[in-house]
Design an enzyme around this catalytic site. Structure first.
Site, mmCIF file in Angstrom:
data_model
loop_
_atom_site.group_PDB
_atom_site.id
_atom_site.type_symbol
_atom_site.label_atom_id
_atom_site.label_comp_id
_atom_site.label_asym_id
_atom_site.label_seq_id
_atom_site.Cartn_x
_atom_site.Cartn_y
_atom_site.Cartn_z
ATOM 1 N N GLY A 162 -2.669 -2.871 -1.946
ATOM 2 C CA GLY A 162 -1.469 -3.453 -1.811
ATOM 3 C C GLY A 162 -1.459 -3.983 -0.531
ATOM 4 C CB SER A 177 -0.765 0.167 1.313
ATOM 5 O OG SER A 177 -1.602 1.124 1.178
ATOM 6 N N GLY A 178 0.698 2.270 -0.976
ATOM 7 C CA GLY A 178 1.363 3.474 -1.091
ATOM 8 C C GLY A 178 2.524 3.418 -1.812
ATOM 9 C CB SER A 214 -5.097 3.648 0.526
ATOM 10 O OG SER A 214 -4.872 2.302 0.601
ATOM 11 C CB SER A 215 -6.869 1.003 -4.275
ATOM 12 O OG SER A 215 -5.953 2.000 -5.067
ATOM 13 C CG ASN A 231 -1.754 5.616 -0.721
ATOM 14 O OD1 ASN A 231 -1.495 6.796 -0.742
ATOM 15 N ND2 ASN A 231 -1.968 4.679 -1.656
ATOM 16 C CD GLU A 256 -4.124 -2.388 3.854
ATOM 17 O OE1 GLU A 256 -3.926 -1.128 3.426
ATOM 18 O OE2 GLU A 256 -5.512 -2.562 4.252
ATOM 19 C CB THR A 266 -3.522 3.823 -7.788
ATOM 20 O OG1 THR A 266 -4.249 2.906 -6.825
ATOM 21 C CG2 THR A 266 -4.715 4.756 -8.304
HETATM 22 N N1 LIG Z 1 5.161 7.941 -9.919
HETATM 23 C C1 LIG Z 1 4.849 8.476 -9.085
HETATM 24 N N2 LIG Z 1 5.389 10.018 -9.064
HETATM 25 C C2 LIG Z 1 4.810 10.691 -8.126
HETATM 26 N N3 LIG Z 1 4.143 10.242 -6.940
HETATM 27 C C3 LIG Z 1 3.950 9.252 -7.073
HETATM 28 C C4 LIG Z 1 4.261 8.261 -7.910
HETATM 29 N N4 LIG Z 1 3.700 7.167 -7.509
HETATM 30 C C5 LIG Z 1 3.089 7.416 -6.487
HETATM 31 N N5 LIG Z 1 3.185 8.643 -5.998
HETATM 32 C C6 LIG Z 1 2.743 9.179 -4.497
HETATM 33 O O1 LIG Z 1 2.402 8.059 -3.732
HETATM 34 C C7 LIG Z 1 1.067 8.109 -3.518
HETATM 35 C C8 LIG Z 1 0.515 6.731 -3.159
HETATM 36 O O2 LIG Z 1 0.426 5.817 -4.443
HETATM 37 P P1 LIG Z 1 -0.668 5.130 -5.011
HETATM 38 O O3 LIG Z 1 -1.987 5.645 -4.560
HETATM 39 O O4 LIG Z 1 -0.528 4.823 -6.409
HETATM 40 O O5 LIG Z 1 -0.461 3.888 -3.990
HETATM 41 P P2 LIG Z 1 -1.094 2.443 -4.363
HETATM 42 O O6 LIG Z 1 0.196 1.496 -4.538
HETATM 43 O O7 LIG Z 1 -2.038 2.652 -5.087
HETATM 44 O O8 LIG Z 1 -1.494 2.186 -2.741
HETATM 45 P P3 LIG Z 1 -2.615 1.404 -2.294
HETATM 46 O O9 LIG Z 1 -2.375 0.010 -2.344
HETATM 47 O O10 LIG Z 1 -2.690 1.731 -1.091
HETATM 48 O O11 LIG Z 1 -4.028 1.728 -2.935
HETATM 49 C C9 LIG Z 1 0.294 8.963 -4.453
HETATM 50 O O12 LIG Z 1 -0.727 9.308 -3.992
HETATM 51 C C10 LIG Z 1 1.438 9.847 -4.854
HETATM 52 O O13 LIG Z 1 1.573 11.150 -3.944
HETATM 53 MG MG LIG Z 2 -3.954 2.128 -4.928
#
Ligand SMILES: Nc1ncnc2c1ncn2[C@@H]1O[C@H](COP(=O)(O)OP(=O)(O)OP(=O)(O)O)[C@@H](O)[C@H]1O
Ligand SMILES: [Mg+2]
Length: 1005
Positions: free
Chosen positions: A395, A116-117, A169-170, A166, A397, A121
């Site tokens: 993800g 997660s994070g 977070s999804s 996050n 967590e 996404t």
């Molecule tokens: N390529 C990137 N460039 C800039 N910031 C990023 C990038 N990827 C992620 N982030 C930052 O990290 C945060 C978390 O990313 P994201 O929501 O994609 O995580 P996730 O893997 O989908 O987590 P979860 O499993 O909780 O959904 C985003 O809100 C953003 O601020």
């Molecule tokens: Mg996500």
């Protein structure tokens, strides 16, 4: 085309320089130790190079800051470019999946995993954006794309929430199919959603929020809307929004997000009524959360929230307030076909309220996904389609308190890891087999054991949970735990307080069980497991339908099947630090992720036996400039070309193997050296290519210009030739007419000759104009006229001569007139009679010839003073004897002529005497001169006078001597002994003189 190539070279040059940081593909690392791996990752991360490959797998490290690498320019750069030609990028992976799909016409999916994070996404959004921008498109398809892009903010608003891990977070799993037609146009999309974390609607841990949409509505909703929904603009007012005590988060702008979501709902074609209903439901959930229950004296629950209940008139949930109230405080029991109301305790009532809120929200979410699917549905039928699936799931967590939701989420991640292991190992093994290369197995941790622990039929945790849910009697979360302990007792990945050793026991509560996941240990609290698995509106009902965990298990099984049928691409997201700080590289955290994601094993598997492999044609295409035999073209089989090439490069036999379609390179350094050589050669090559291309272009340009010139020339020549032809035709006509005119010029005027005659006339007149006689006397220059102009010419000639005369006459002075009159007289006398006459005409007569410095002697003047001198002229008298010339003056007065020698008058001849004789003598001596001379000066035979005609005219005018033309006569000059003048027998005047005299006589004549 040239510009694009040039641009790419430039960009590539710039990027390559940057890319020198570390190694862009782990496969090329010399050492496959975790330390080397991390050091490379760190080196690159510190330069904001967040992407690194392991072969075709993309490792992405969350930078927690906006990087300028997701713009249109970057997209263009990566479009259609070979995977390894540019630095690693999510676009490169997306582009390669896309192009492989198009060329091989098969289905693909991109598995994005990480805790997660970690950025899953975000990565999936980048990929979607890349396809939206870079795939070919039509207007029709543009709307499909907009809908696909806009589905993201909507689903994130309803399905994402701030967690401790996050801020976005999804809280649901998402698998999205993007459908492409054979031309590569994105024609439609479809989303499968997985297990939404509904418990979040009614409960949030400290530091976490409910789903974004609630805060967006309360913060951003328009006044009218809030009023209509009975909401206040204050999150603190709602129980369901305040449990985490962080309704307002600085990283989230709910107001702006509200606008985005509203706009997105419009784009995906959800109509106004549906949108209104949607927000009514969201509002009703908030109202529901504010329902309070109190106990009456019998311990029965009473609803104590009229204010919020009022909003449950038909306009919100569409239910009657009273029905709702009853529903929440009583259970309906059927007893012998009668319905009996059994009152709830407050606990039951709260449970029922929350269960309703969760159910309502959960169904709304499903409805929304269906709506989005309807709107993205591919309407272009008939064309064959291929898909690229994007898997972005919650993800892995671990929280302080982990419950059923975390159990499902982590199980899901376990399954995906299993899929990854299966697919990567399988494909690797298959490849070696297919290529007839010996396969060396690599040790790796297979998490199948954990998957089995959770999902195995009859023995797995999920089965036991289901059994416990259905078991008659008082099944509780704790009895469930006991059952687990019984069944799993010795499982190496399962531990509870009771089963643990002393040390571990300290870290476990009695109601906990711990799973040793592939990604680490997670301790789950069993409280709520049964309820959540049942997911019922009412407690105590044993529903025989499938339980949540089992449903989830089967949906994951289906997902696995869907994915297994496709070609896989992997993005492994790593979380750089726990505190979401930009640029912070938490080595321990990352090392842990590298470990559990199996990246090292993956790397080893990729390098097992052979670190690198390339299809022959691809390898040859890239490195052919390094060998003269393969550059610029290898005409034979690519495999043979590669063999020649590697021989030339000096590869040792053990360093590579030739497969069926690929070359396998054992050590990374071999390829590395080749790549370095290629890098060096590229500059030279670029120059060569550039020169060749410029030459080619210039040649093309020249050819084009030449063709153009020839074309213009041809056209121009055609024009000229046509003009010439017209001119000639015209000339022939004119000449023919001219000739005809000429031939008929003598005839009466007719159509044939009229033009010719006109021409003749005109040309004659034109010529005549330039050749007119200039003087009155010129009688010879008149231009001979053509026949038709004879008459006219004569008339013109007369007119012209008259004009000249007139002009002459007008310009004449009285003196001149007098002179001319004299000349006329002279003419009358001498014209045609004397040879020297014509020459004398032009000499004007003087009044007198003796004047100025020659003068008449005073004595002479004295002597003739009574007479008026009319004319005087110097003459030369020739003596009779010896013809000696003697200068004399001849003076004419009104009465006589004098011959004077200085002061002496030598002779005086009276005119009167002349007259009488003159007449008679004229007959005898027609040639008057001699007559005159002889008679005038008797003895003096000859006198020379320069002005003879003048003198004679004056004499005649003065004296009225009539001179008539006598008979034609002649003078015969002879020489003899005795000079004499006499009339010869032939009637001629005979002049006989000595030799000298004759000359003088001639001059006189
Ligand atoms: N390529 C990137 N460039 C800039 N910031 C990023 C990038 N990827 C992620 N982030 C930052 O990290 C945060 C978390 O990313 P994201 O929501 O994609 O995580 P996730 O893997 O989908 O987590 P979860 O499993 O909780 O959904 C985003 O809100 C953003 O601020
Ligand atoms: Mg996500």
């Amino acid at each position: 085309m040239y510009l694009v190539v040039q641009g790419q070279l430039d960009m590539e040059g710039a990027l390559t320089a940057r890319d020198r940081v570390g190694i862009q593909d782990f496969v090329l690392l010399d050492e496959t130790t975790e330390t080397a791996f991390l050091s490379n990752l760190k080196k690159r991360f510190s330069e904001d190079l967040i992407y690194t490959y392991i072969g075709t797998l993309l490792v992405s490290v969350n930078p927690y800051k906006e990087l300028d690498i997701y713009n249109k320019k970057q997209m263009d750069l990566y479009m259609g470019v070979n995977f390894f030609e540019l630095p690693p990028h999510i676009y490169a992976l997306a582009d390669n999946a896309y192009h492989t799909m198009l060329t091989e016409f098969n289905n693909h999916f991109i598995l994005i995993s990480g805790e997660s994070g970690a950025g899953k996404t975000e990565a999936s959004k980048k990929i979607l954006q890349y396809y939206a921008v870079s795939c070919p498109s039509t207007t029709l398809l543009d709307t499909v794309r907009d809908k696909m892009l806009m589905s993201n903010p909507v689903l994130e608003a309803f399905g994402n929430a701030k967690t401790l891990k996050n801020d976005n977070s999804s809280r649901f799993g998402k698998y999205m199919d993007i459908q492409f037609d054979s031309q590569g146009d994105a024609v439609g999309g479809h989303i499968l959603n997985y297990l939404l974390e509904k418990s979040r609607v009614v409960h949030q841990n400290h530091g976490e929020r409910n789903f974004h949409i609630f805060y967006q509505l309360v913060q951003g909703g328009e006044e009218d809307l809030l009023h209509q929904l009975g909401l206040e603009r204050d999150c603190q007012h709602y129980n369901y929004l305040t449990q985490g005590e962080c309704a307002i988060v600085s990283s989230i702008n709910d107001k702006n997000d509200w606008k985005t979501v509203k706009n997105a709902l419009n784009v995906i074609n959800i109509d106004e009524t549906d949108i209104n209903h949607l927000f009514e439901i969201i509002a009703s959930v908030l109202h529901l959360g504010n329902f309070h229950f109190e106990s009456n004296s019998k311990g029965q629950a009473i609803l104590n929230s009229n204010a919020d209940l009022n909003y449950f008139s038909p306009q919100l949930l569409g239910v009657n307030a009273e029905t709702l109230r009853k529903g929440l405080t009583f259970r309906w029991i059927e007893v012998k076909k009668d319905e009996v109301l059994s009152p709830f305790t407050t606990d039951h009532a709260i449970y029922a309220r929350d269960a309703l809120a969760k159910a309502v929200y959960g169904r709304t979410f499903t409805w929304l996904v269906n709506k989005i699917n309807e709107s993205m549905e591919n309407t272009v039928s008939g064309r064959l389609k291929t898909v690229i699936g994007l898997l972005d799931i919650y993800g892995f967590e671990v929280f302080n308190l982990n419950s059923f939701e975390q159990f499902c989420i982590n199980y899901c991640n376990e399954k995906l890891q299993q899929l990854f292991i299966q697919l990567t190992l399988k494909s690797e093994q298959e490849e070696y087999e297919a290529e007839n290369i010996e396969w060396e197995p690599v040790q790796f941790f297979n998490n199948k054991i954990i998957c089995d622990l959770v999902e195995e039929r009859h023995r797995g945790i999920i089965s036991i949970l289901d059994e416990e849910c259905l078991r008659p009697g008082d099944a509780t979360d704790l009895t469930f735990l006991e059952r687990l302990e019984e069944k799993m007792g010795s499982h190496p990945h399962f531990v509870t307080h009771r089963l643990a050793d002393k040390m571990t026991r300290k870290t476990l509560e009695r109601g906990d069980f711990r799973l040793l996941h592939y990604a680490g240990e997670v301790t789950y609290c069993v409280v709520g497991f049964l309820d959540k698995n049942n997911d019922l509106l009412y407690r105590n009902i044993k529903d025989v339908s499938l339980h949540v965990a089992t449903q989830f298990k089967s949906s994951l099984l289906k997902l696995t099947e869907i994915l297994m049928a496709k070609e896989a691409w992997y993005v492994r997201c790593l979380k750089s630090n726990e505190s979401k700080q930009p640029g912070k590289f938490d080595e321990a955290l990352i090392r842990h992720q590298v470990k559990y994601l199996g990246l090292m094993e993956h790397l080893r598997v990729r390098r097992a036996g052979f670190a690198y492999r390339r299809r022959y044609d691809v390898f040859l295409q890239r490195y052919k400039p390094l060998c003269p035999a393969t550059w610029p073209h290898w005409r034979g089989e690519p495999a043979d070309g590669v063999e020649v090439l590697v021989q030339h490069l000096g590869y040792l036999p053990h360093e590579y193997k030739m497969g069926r379609t690929k070359i396998f390179i054992r050590h990374a350094r071999t390829l590395f050296a080749t790549e370095d050589a290629f890098e060096r050669c590229k500059h030279e090559l670029a120059t060569r290519l550039q020169a060749k291309y410029k030459g080619y272009k210039a040649k093309g340009e020249f050819k084009k210009q030449k063709e153009a010139a020839t074309k213009i020339e041809t056209c121009w020549r055609g024009v000229q030739a046509r003009k010439e032809r017209e001119k000639r035709a015209w000339a022939v006509k004119v000449i023919k007419k001219f000739i005809k005119g000429y031939m008929t010029r003598g005839e009466a005027k007719s159509t044939d000759n009229s033009e010719y005659l006109a021409f003749v006339r005109q040309s004659y007149l034109n010529r005549l104009k330039d050749k007119l006689p200039k003087t009155v006397l010129d009688k010879t220059t008149w231009l001979t006229p053509p026949a038709v102009m004879t008459e006219t010419s004569e008339l013109l000639r007369k007119i012209h001569s008259r004009l000249l005369v007139r002009r002459y006459v007008r310009g004449i002075t009285p003196q001149k007139k007098a002179q001319l009159q004299l000349k006329v007289i002279t003419s009358n006398i001498f014209k045609g009679k004397k040879d020297s006459y014509p020459q004398s005409i032009a000499q004007p007569f003087e009044k007198t010839r003796i004047s100025g410095y020659i003068y008449i002697n005073v004595k002479v003047l004295q002597m003739i003073r009574n007479e008026q001198i009319k004319y005087s002229v110097p003459v030369i008298k020739y003596d009779r004897n010896g013809f000696k010339p003697r200068p004399r003056q001849l003076i004419l007065t009104q009465t006589a002529a004098y011959v004077v020698e200085e002061a002496k008058i030598k002779q005086r001849v009276l005119y009167t005497s002349l007259k009488g004789q003159g007449k008679t003598m004229t007959k005898q001596f027609p040639f008057f001169l001699f007559y005159f001379a002889l008679l005038l000066f008797q003895g003096d035979l000859v006198m020379q006078c320069d002005h003879l005609f003048e003198f004679l005219t004056k004499l005649i005018c003065n004296q009225g001597i009539e001179i008539q033309a006598g008979k034609e006569s002649a003078v015969d000059f002879t020489t003899g002994q005795e000079p004499m003048v006499y009339k010869g027998k032939n009637g001629h005047l005979m002049v006989v003189s000595g030799p000298v005299m004759m000359i003088i006589l001639r001059s006189l004549m």
